[in-house]
Scaffold this motif. Structure first.
Motif, PDB file in Angstrom:
ATOM      1  N   ARG A 174       7.064 -30.984  13.284  1.00  0.00           N
ATOM      2  CA  ARG A 174       8.267 -31.562  13.886  1.00  0.00           C
ATOM      3  C   ARG A 174       9.272 -31.935  12.806  1.00  0.00           C
ATOM      4  NH1 ARG A 174       7.120 -34.766  18.724  1.00  0.00           N
ATOM      5  NH2 ARG A 174       8.997 -35.942  18.171  1.00  0.00           N
ATOM      6  N   ILE A 175      10.543 -31.571  13.019  1.00  0.00           N
ATOM      7  CA  ILE A 175      11.583 -31.895  12.050  1.00  0.00           C
ATOM      8  C   ILE A 175      11.698 -33.399  11.851  1.00  0.00           C
ATOM      9  CG2 ILE A 175      14.086 -31.876  11.659  1.00  0.00           C
ATOM     10  CD1 ILE A 175      14.251 -29.175  12.800  1.00  0.00           C
ATOM     11  N   ASP A 176      11.473 -34.172  12.917  1.00  0.00           N
ATOM     12  CA  ASP A 176      11.612 -35.622  12.816  1.00  0.00           C
ATOM     13  C   ASP A 176      10.347 -36.306  12.317  1.00  0.00           C
ATOM     14  OD1 ASP A 176      10.139 -35.102  15.079  1.00  0.00           O
ATOM     15  OD2 ASP A 176      11.276 -36.406  16.412  1.00  0.00           O
ATOM     16  N   SER A 177       9.385 -35.552  11.789  1.00  0.00           N
ATOM     17  CA  SER A 177       8.218 -36.156  11.148  1.00  0.00           C
ATOM     18  C   SER A 177       8.650 -36.827   9.847  1.00  0.00           C
ATOM     19  CB  SER A 177       7.163 -35.100  10.824  1.00  0.00           C
ATOM     20  OG  SER A 177       6.720 -34.441  11.985  1.00  0.00           O
ATOM     21  N   ASP A 178       7.887 -37.788   9.415  1.00  0.00           N
ATOM     22  CA  ASP A 178       8.159 -38.403   8.120  1.00  0.00           C
ATOM     23  C   ASP A 178       7.928 -37.406   6.994  1.00  0.00           C
ATOM     24  OD1 ASP A 178       8.578 -41.351   8.906  1.00  0.00           O
ATOM     25  OD2 ASP A 178       6.709 -40.817   9.908  1.00  0.00           O
ATOM     26  N   VAL A 179       6.907 -36.556   7.165  1.00  0.00           N
ATOM     27  CA  VAL A 179       6.632 -35.473   6.225  1.00  0.00           C
ATOM     28  C   VAL A 179       6.716 -34.174   7.013  1.00  0.00           C
ATOM     29  CG1 VAL A 179       4.973 -34.449   4.636  1.00  0.00           C
ATOM     30  CG2 VAL A 179       5.127 -36.952   4.849  1.00  0.00           C
ATOM     31  N   PHE A 180       7.684 -33.345   6.666  1.00  0.00           N
ATOM     32  CA  PHE A 180       7.910 -32.094   7.395  1.00  0.00           C
ATOM     33  C   PHE A 180       6.916 -31.053   6.890  1.00  0.00           C
ATOM     34  CE2 PHE A 180      10.949 -28.334   8.161  1.00  0.00           C
ATOM     35  CZ  PHE A 180      10.473 -28.168   9.461  1.00  0.00           C
ATOM     36  N   ALA A 181       6.014 -30.642   7.769  1.00  0.00           N
ATOM     37  CA  ALA A 181       4.946 -29.707   7.393  1.00  0.00           C
ATOM     38  C   ALA A 181       4.901 -28.534   8.365  1.00  0.00           C
ATOM     39  CB  ALA A 181       3.603 -30.430   7.369  1.00  0.00           C
ATOM     40  N   PRO A 182       5.914 -27.670   8.321  1.00  0.00           N
ATOM     41  CA  PRO A 182       5.942 -26.511   9.225  1.00  0.00           C
ATOM     42  C   PRO A 182       4.964 -25.438   8.766  1.00  0.00           C
ATOM     43  CG  PRO A 182       7.751 -26.355   7.682  1.00  0.00           C
ATOM     44  CD  PRO A 182       7.057 -27.667   7.391  1.00  0.00           C
ATOM     45  N   TYR A 183       4.735 -24.479   9.650  1.00  0.00           N
ATOM     46  CA  TYR A 183       3.890 -23.336   9.302  1.00  0.00           C
ATOM     47  C   TYR A 183       4.622 -22.368   8.372  1.00  0.00           C
ATOM     48  CZ  TYR A 183       0.586 -24.736  12.949  1.00  0.00           C
ATOM     49  OH  TYR A 183      -0.344 -25.425  13.711  1.00  0.00           O
ATOM     50  N   GLY A 184       5.896 -22.556   8.254  1.00  0.00           N
ATOM     51  CA  GLY A 184       6.732 -21.734   7.397  1.00  0.00           C
ATOM     52  C   GLY A 184       8.169 -22.196   7.555  1.00  0.00           C
ATOM     53  N   GLY A 185       9.043 -21.694   6.720  1.00  0.00           N
ATOM     54  CA  GLY A 185      10.432 -22.099   6.834  1.00  0.00           C
ATOM     55  C   GLY A 185      11.325 -21.248   5.951  1.00  0.00           C
ATOM     56  N   LEU A 186      12.622 -21.352   6.201  1.00  0.00           N
ATOM     57  CA  LEU A 186      13.600 -20.571   5.447  1.00  0.00           C
ATOM     58  C   LEU A 186      14.182 -21.394   4.306  1.00  0.00           C
ATOM     59  CD1 LEU A 186      15.618 -18.786   8.275  1.00  0.00           C
ATOM     60  CD2 LEU A 186      13.972 -17.746   6.720  1.00  0.00           C
ATOM     61  N   LEU A 187      14.332 -20.733   3.171  1.00  0.00           N
ATOM     62  CA  LEU A 187      15.021 -21.321   2.029  1.00  0.00           C
ATOM     63  C   LEU A 187      16.144 -20.376   1.626  1.00  0.00           C
ATOM     64  CD1 LEU A 187      11.953 -22.514  -0.075  1.00  0.00           C
ATOM     65  CD2 LEU A 187      13.434 -23.910   1.377  1.00  0.00           C
ATOM     66  N   ARG A 188      17.277 -20.940   1.298  1.00  0.00           N
ATOM     67  CA  ARG A 188      18.430 -20.114   0.959  1.00  0.00           C
ATOM     68  C   ARG A 188      18.290 -19.561  -0.466  1.00  0.00           C
ATOM     69  NH1 ARG A 188      23.199 -19.705   3.528  1.00  0.00           N
ATOM     70  NH2 ARG A 188      22.706 -21.545   4.809  1.00  0.00           N
ATOM     71  N   ASN A 189      18.529 -18.272  -0.619  1.00  0.00           N
ATOM     72  CA  ASN A 189      18.507 -17.658  -1.941  1.00  0.00           C
ATOM     73  C   ASN A 189      19.664 -18.184  -2.791  1.00  0.00           C
ATOM     74  OD1 ASN A 189      16.288 -15.956  -1.294  1.00  0.00           O
ATOM     75  ND2 ASN A 189      17.682 -14.505  -0.303  1.00  0.00           N
ATOM     76  N   SER A 190      19.472 -18.247  -4.088  1.00  0.00           N
ATOM     77  CA  SER A 190      20.525 -18.720  -4.990  1.00  0.00           C
ATOM     78  C   SER A 190      21.701 -17.747  -5.018  1.00  0.00           C
ATOM     79  CB  SER A 190      19.977 -18.909  -6.402  1.00  0.00           C
ATOM     80  OG  SER A 190      19.408 -17.700  -6.896  1.00  0.00           O
TER      81      SER A 190
END
Length: 304
Positions: A75-91
């Motif tokens: 959950r995004i509103d968790s104190d610690v965000f622990a998704p199964y995966g996620g997107l990160l923006r390339n530099s």
């Protein structure tokens, strides 16, 4: 425990309890009775963290009044965000070999499913899609069918990728349609096998900030027939199909506990907590925070 280099280590040894900077509990492996008989005195100076990776239907959370200080989940509103995966923006924008991806895609749609004890009628939706003319290769325990030369147990190294990568699309229906609940069946298929995930409801993915052109949502269509026609046209249209890989230029996928997610996020927050930049708190009821009201499986009924 935090070491002298500001990194974190994880221990399951009871002897380390007095040195711990946080204590974690997994929701499916604990209950109120066990909490009440917890063999160690409560340490008020450190956070107690409830880890809940499952949807509310399977998380088995209880009230635990004021016992837990933090939550750790997808959950995004968790104190610690622990998704199964996620997107990160390339530099910077990454060059994608679209021609290579297209050449590798020699098959249509795959559904690999092993659990039929679910809350959202996903099997019925898939069967309705097939009734409307969609061609889907069905594998998994539910259909008692394993890929040739790639059994679930004892498979040869690399055979799973050889089996899945040729598919253009993968049905990535979760076992329930709940707030922020997107598992590895979405992330891994998109990243490792470069498939375009087919999902049930766009809102869940949109709320997570996942680009619209990374997946195809069934509920964008008035009827299943319209959806099937769309997939059929996309299957043979290289230009339109490759638009669903455009996101790869701008983003990359990080799996669970990589970079800023999961235990990496927890480690950073524990360092901040030691510096007292995070206020102390507790949850009066975890089941009030993570329950079935955060789910909606009803929308599928309009297609059945």
């Amino acid at each position: 425990m935090l070491d002298f280099e500001n990194a974190c280590s994880i221990s399951s040894h009871r002897a380390h309890f007095s040195q711990a900077n946080a204590v974690l509990f997994h929701s499916r492996n604990i209950n109120s009775k066990e909490i009440s008989s917890f063999p160690f005195p409560r340490r008020q100076e450190i956070p107690y963290v409830m880890v809940a990776y499952e949807s509310p239907y399977n998380a088995k959370l209880e009230t635990y009044k004021d016992f837990f200080n933090w939550t750790m989940s997808y959950r995004i509103d968790s104190d610690v965000f622990a998704p199964y995966g996620g997107l990160l923006r390339n530099s910077e924008l990454v060059k994608v070999n679209y021609a290579k991806i297209w050449r590798s895609k020699t098959k249509g749609t795959l559904w690999l499913v092993s659990n039929n004890n679910v809350n959202n009628k996903r099997k019925k939706i898939v069967e309705k899609l097939i009734e409307n003319g969609m061609k889907v290769d069905l594998y998994g325990k539910v259909y008692n069918r394993e890929p040739d030369n790639c059994p679930r147990d004892g498979a040869q190294e690399g055979c799973d990728e050889r089996f899945q990568s040729p598919y253009k699309f993968v049905i990535a229906f979760e076992n329930s349609n709940c707030k922020d609940y997107v598992t590895e069946k979405f992330w891994r298929k998109a990243e490792q096998y470069k498939m375009v995930p087919i999902v049930m409801s766009r809102k869940i993915y949109k709320d997570l900030g996942i680009p619209d052109n990374m997946y195809i949502a069934v509920d964008d269509f008035k009827t299943l027939k319209e959806f099937v026609e769309f997939i059929e046209n996309l299957t043979s249209n290289e230009k339109e199909y490759m638009k669903y890989h455009k996101w790869r230029e701008e983003f990359r996928i990080a799996e669970a506990n990589q970079e800023i997610f999961g235990f990496c996020d927890l480690c950073q927050k524990l360092m901040d907590f030691q510096n007292r930049t995070i206020p102390k708190k507790s949850y009066s009821s975890l089941i009030a925070w993570h329950n079935e009201e955060n789910c909606d499986n009803s929308f599928v009924d309009r297609y059945l």
